[in-house]
Every structure is written in C-alpha cells, then in structure tokens.
Design an enzyme around this catalytic site. Sequence first.
Site, PDB file in Angstrom:
ATOM      1  N   GLU A 134       0.831  -1.216   0.000  1.00 59.89           N
ATOM      2  CA  GLU A 134       0.000   0.000   0.000  1.00 59.89           C
ATOM      3  C   GLU A 134       0.868   1.270   0.000  1.00 59.89           C
ATOM      4  O   GLU A 134       0.454   2.306  -0.500  1.00 59.89           O
ATOM      5  CB  GLU A 134      -0.913  -0.042   1.239  1.00 59.89           C
ATOM      6  CG  GLU A 134      -1.773   1.166   1.491  1.00 59.89           C
ATOM      7  CD  GLU A 134      -3.031   1.259   0.630  1.00 59.89           C
ATOM      8  OE1 GLU A 134      -3.168   0.484  -0.333  1.00 59.89           O
ATOM      9  OE2 GLU A 134      -3.857   2.131   0.910  1.00 59.89           O
ATOM     10  N   THR A 183      -5.568   8.485  -5.707  1.00 64.38           N
ATOM     11  CA  THR A 183      -4.616   8.804  -4.624  1.00 64.38           C
ATOM     12  C   THR A 183      -3.279   9.286  -5.196  1.00 64.38           C
ATOM     13  O   THR A 183      -2.645  10.182  -4.633  1.00 64.38           O
ATOM     14  CB  THR A 183      -4.390   7.560  -3.734  1.00 64.38           C
ATOM     15  OG1 THR A 183      -5.646   7.198  -3.169  1.00 64.38           O
ATOM     16  CG2 THR A 183      -3.413   7.838  -2.600  1.00 64.38           C
TER      17      THR A 183
END
Length: 308
Positions: A134, A183
């Site tokens: 991540e 993101t």
Amino acid sequence: MKVTVKVPATTANLGPGFDCLGLALPIYNEITVEETVMPGSGVEINIIDENNDMDTLSIPLDENNIVYKAIELLYNFVGQSASDMKITIKTQIPVTRGLGSSASVIVGGLMAANKLLGSPADDAVLLSIASEVEGHPDNVAPAIFGGFCVASIEEDGSVSYSKIDWPENWKLTVLIPDYELDTKIARSILPETISVADAAYNIRKASMIIDSVYRKDADMMKKSLKDKLHQPYRAELIKGFTELTQLLENKDDILGCVISGAGPTILVISVNDGFEKVEDEVKQIFVDYNVNCDIRTLNIENEGSKII
Ligand code: HSE
C-alpha cells in the site's frame, strides 16, 4: 479449499496524522482466495461490484493485480512460490474515494492466503507486507485490527502500531461524493518539503488528537483536527471542503471535518446527533457544487478483519 475474509473500510489521516492515523468504518469488502485444482490454470480474478460504481476494466485481473502481488510477497516470506489460485473480490466500499478500498483488498487477500498456507505469518508480518504494498500503514492497520490506530513504518520495514479506544458517542459521518480522485494524483500535488513551522503545527495537532481520544476530551479534539501538511494543497481538488470547514467551525457538537485519506470523501466527526443538526446546511454546499453526495453517519468499526 477456499477462505473468505471480510474487511472494513477505513478513513486515514484524520487531518494532521498524515500516513499515520486511521480508523475503521462499518462498510465491507469480502475477499475469497481459493486453491485451484487444475495445475497450470494460472491466476483468476473476479470482481463483484455490489455498488456498481467501479471501472472494472481498469483493474488488472492477472499477476499485476495488487491482491495477487501482496499474496506473492507472503509466499516469498514463507519460502514458496505463489501457486495457481482464484481470487474473488466482492466490493461494497466505494473505490477511489478515500475510504481504504485498496487497503481492504490487500489485507483480505493476505489474510485469506495466510490461512490457506496454514497461518505461517502473524499479524505483524501481515501488517508489514500490506503496508509495503500500500505504501503507508494508516489504512492497513485499522483494516486489520479495527478501531482507531496509530501506525508507523519503521526503517527496517516493520510496522509499529497501537489501537486506542474511540469514545462511543463520537460519530463519524462520511460524505462520499459521486466523483473519484486517484490517490496518486492527490499525493503528486503535495510539496516535496514544508516549513519547520508547518511541520511543528502538525506534530502538535496530531499529538493532541491521540491525547484527546485517549482522554475522551471533545474540547481538545475540536482544536486538533487541523492540518497544514496535505489538506491546504488538496482542498482545491475536493469540492465543498473549504466551505464545509468554514460552516462547521463553530457549530455545537461538531468536532471537525477533515479529508478522508486522500479524498474526495470528507469525514465529519461529531458528538451524539451533532451532525443531524447541520445536515441540511451541509447538503446545500454539495447542491451548490452540483455534486451528488452519499452521506452516512456511522459508529467506529472495532473488530477489524474477520475470516468468515
Ligand atoms: N495517507 C494517505 C494519503 C491515505 O493521504 O495519501 C490515502 O491512501
């Protein structure tokens, strides 16, 4: 054999706790990993998009899928090569909205594969692998453990984390708009460096959040949900955020509003039914921007991921 894991959504940062603070919300994805019986059948990935809000065509359904990449790292950790498998991802967490959908599928895939392997990895290893995939641990830690978490990737790649009891009457309202924000884009607009004054401001506020939650001090929390590290730069990408911050600044029983993760969802933290009292005014901000907004007031999710 197959294993299914139910993983909660998460909201990260809480304003000043960039890449460090996060909490879990009761919206769930389910990830199933299944050993395939036919050797050589490769990786099969299926997505069941229960909200019908995903551009499934843009998601790799082969070895490049992040769930598979995370599982591969787990196999490497135990000294094996990833075998043929079928991965099914059933999603209720809206994607590209700042609610931890990628963290949830990484965590779900890892936990399911770990179970299939006979549970060789403990939570610390799963947290570290998930954070590596991540890139930061603020969504991953609460996705695994639930509740409100403080998490930090250490220099050796391990992740330190702590879970602190969240006050029961502090409610979480997520304002989920009908547009997406990648993101990568929301991170790319951040400056490479910030001033010592801004860094010191954020250290103060993030420390105050942890203390406020620990002591259940609503007055202190109200002073804490402020940030100079990412929100001032991201605000221009998030319709209504500036207006909402101004509207809620001095409202009773509203502790603050922050960008959820990288956005575009906005998180409002209130005491008891504080949000209900301002809901109509909040809705008007989004009407003025012509943005449809799914507004949900939720309690924190305290359990974290579960094999079901
Ligand atoms: N801490 C991350 C960010 C969360 O704000 O970019 C989004 O994944």
